[in-house]
Design a protein around this motif. Structure first.
Motif, mmCIF file in Angstrom:
data_model
loop_
_atom_site.group_PDB
_atom_site.id
_atom_site.type_symbol
_atom_site.label_atom_id
_atom_site.label_comp_id
_atom_site.label_asym_id
_atom_site.label_seq_id
_atom_site.Cartn_x
_atom_site.Cartn_y
_atom_site.Cartn_z
ATOM 1 N N GLU A 119 -6.707 5.454 7.163
ATOM 2 C CA GLU A 119 -5.511 5.354 5.760
ATOM 3 C C GLU A 119 -6.057 7.233 5.403
ATOM 4 O O GLU A 119 -5.232 7.257 4.212
ATOM 5 N N ASP A 121 -3.608 0.004 -3.114
ATOM 6 C CA ASP A 121 -2.033 -0.724 -2.781
ATOM 7 C C ASP A 121 -0.795 0.587 -3.601
ATOM 8 O O ASP A 121 0.051 0.732 -3.080
ATOM 9 N N ARG A 132 -0.509 3.244 -0.955
ATOM 10 C CA ARG A 132 0.998 2.667 0.145
ATOM 11 C C ARG A 132 1.989 2.730 -0.762
ATOM 12 O O ARG A 132 3.072 2.578 0.405
ATOM 13 N N ASN A 133 2.177 2.330 -1.423
ATOM 14 C CA ASN A 133 3.531 2.029 -2.285
ATOM 15 C C ASN A 133 4.026 3.122 -3.106
ATOM 16 O O ASN A 133 5.155 3.619 -3.293
#
Ligand code: BGC
Length: 396
Positions: free
Chosen positions: A68, A387, A390-391
């Motif tokens: 990522e 998170d 990712r969001n």
């Protein structure tokens, strides 16, 4: 830190009603440089300071999650707030500003640093996760002036070539509106007002633009709350020397309230401010109606990208499912009075420890809407940062 309590029955403080004087226009004595500074959006035509320490945290996370890494590394290009959360951390001011000066020199463009001044006595008076070092009962008001604000002001004087934005004391004045039933807040009432006025006077240099904290839609959105906080602002500004002493207000600091959607209508149907933009607009109109005109707003968009993440608007600690929001930028619209979207709370830093055996534990941080395994407030919380990445909405 960011605390909010939506009372079942709205608790409207009348404490300030006697103080809503009309005379907050700039007295003749306000320095012309200050007046000028209060009239312009400091975020325009500048680069933003990038904090090397934040960049290191992001890079370490990118290395730990190679699949990522590309998305994670994109975060490094965005500025984050620099928090002065203790007397000891005031020593960071010259380190940050020396670095900002280097970045300014390298780019040939004014480089703006955004500092959050956050060490009032009885800080975070209605919560515990960001309880501070100073106490009203232990001479905190005097120490705040001499050991904290005066020292910051002395540093600022050495950097008159750099644009600086200061956000003063997140949560404090909001707590005076809704949390006066809590002894720790009641005790701090006058100290919050006077200390904030003092900070405005001392830090208000021609290159420094000051913004007062204005909570968020889910805290002060109700009409009576907005009315009350405007009275508090007028009292503070009168004591500080007039409305021209500040540039404006910062909202949603460390919170998650969405900019555009209708989350608030589902969460608290009695709150007319169903998102942050509606709140800012109503607050700006209310302030102007009461003589506090031409103010600019900063909205913290570090963690409000994704809507629908809370069932309880009052939950504030490391909320699960949050995503990075709008990227920091000047004059984003759609309202002319928004000076900037900015990541004031550095995305990835914890709101408070989730382990009940630790100091400063606040039960909010163990709520069913809070990510567990959280370190102390301000400490890097890697899984939370992942998170947020990712969001991210819009995506990185
Ligand atoms: C903490 C500070 C921290 C800031 C930014 C606050 O909640 O109390 O210590 O610097 O968040 O992460």
């Amino acid at each position: 830190m960011i605390h909010q309590r939506v009372p079942a029955i709205l608790f409207v403080s009348l404490v300030f009603s006697a103080c809503a004087g009309t005379g907050t226009g700039a007295p003749a004595s306000v320095d012309p440089g200050r007046v000028e500074a209060s009239r312009r959006n400091p975020f325009l035509d500048v680069n933003f300071f990038l904090n090397p320490e934040y960049v290191e945290n992001v890079e370490a996370t990118a290395k730990a999650f190679p699949s990522e890494a590309a998305a994670i590394r994109k975060v490094k290009q965005y500025p984050t707030g620099l928090w002065l959360d203790s007397i000891a951390h005031v020593a960071n001011v010259p380190l940050w500003l020396d670095e900002a000066r280097k970045q300014q020199k390298a780019s040939g463009k004014p480089t703006l640093s955004l500092l959050v001044v956050y060490d009032l006595p009885n800080r975070d008076c209605a919560a515990n996760s960001s309880a501070g070092e100073l106490k009203v009962s232990e001479n905190g008001a005097a120490r705040y002036r001499t050991e904290f604000i005066d020292v910051i002001a002395a540093h600022f004087k050495n950097y008159s070539d750099l644009p600086i934005v200061v956000i003063l004391e997140p949560d404090s004045l909001g707590n005076l509106v809704t949390n006066m039933n809590i002894p720790n807040c009641a005790e701090a009432r006058d100290v919050y007002v006077n200390s904030t006025a003092y900070a405005i006077q001392k830090l208000g240099l021609p290159n420094v633009s000051i913004y007062l904290d204005a909570a968020h839609a889910g805290w002060l959105g109700w009409d009576p709350h907005r009315e009350s906080v405007i009275k508090v602002y007028k009292k503070v500004l009168k004591a500080a020397g007039g409305t021209d002493m500040i540039r404006g207000f910062a909202t949603n600091v460390s919170n998650y309230t969405h900019l555009y959607n209708r989350d608030g209508a589902a969460l608290e149907s009695s709150d007319p401010c169903y998102n942050e933009l509606v709140y800012v607009q109503k607050l700006a109109v209310g302030l102007a109606d009461r003589g506090v005109r031409n103010k600019g707003f900063i909205i913290d968009t570090g963690r409000n990208g994704k809507g629908g993440i809370r069932k309880v608007w009052g939950h504030w600690c490391n909320i699960k499912g949050a995503g990075l929001g709008e990227r920091p930028r000047a004059a984003p619209g759609p309202f002319p009075f928004i000076d900037a979207f900015f990541w004031v709370k550095p995305p990835g830093e914890s709101d408070g420890v989730s382990d009940s055996s630790q100091p400063r534990f606040d039960p909010e941080c163990a709520s069913n809407e809070s990510l567990q395994g959280a370190p102390q407030a301000g400490v890097w919380f890697q899984s939370y940062f992942l998170d947020l990445v990712r969001n991210a909405t819009p995506p990185l």
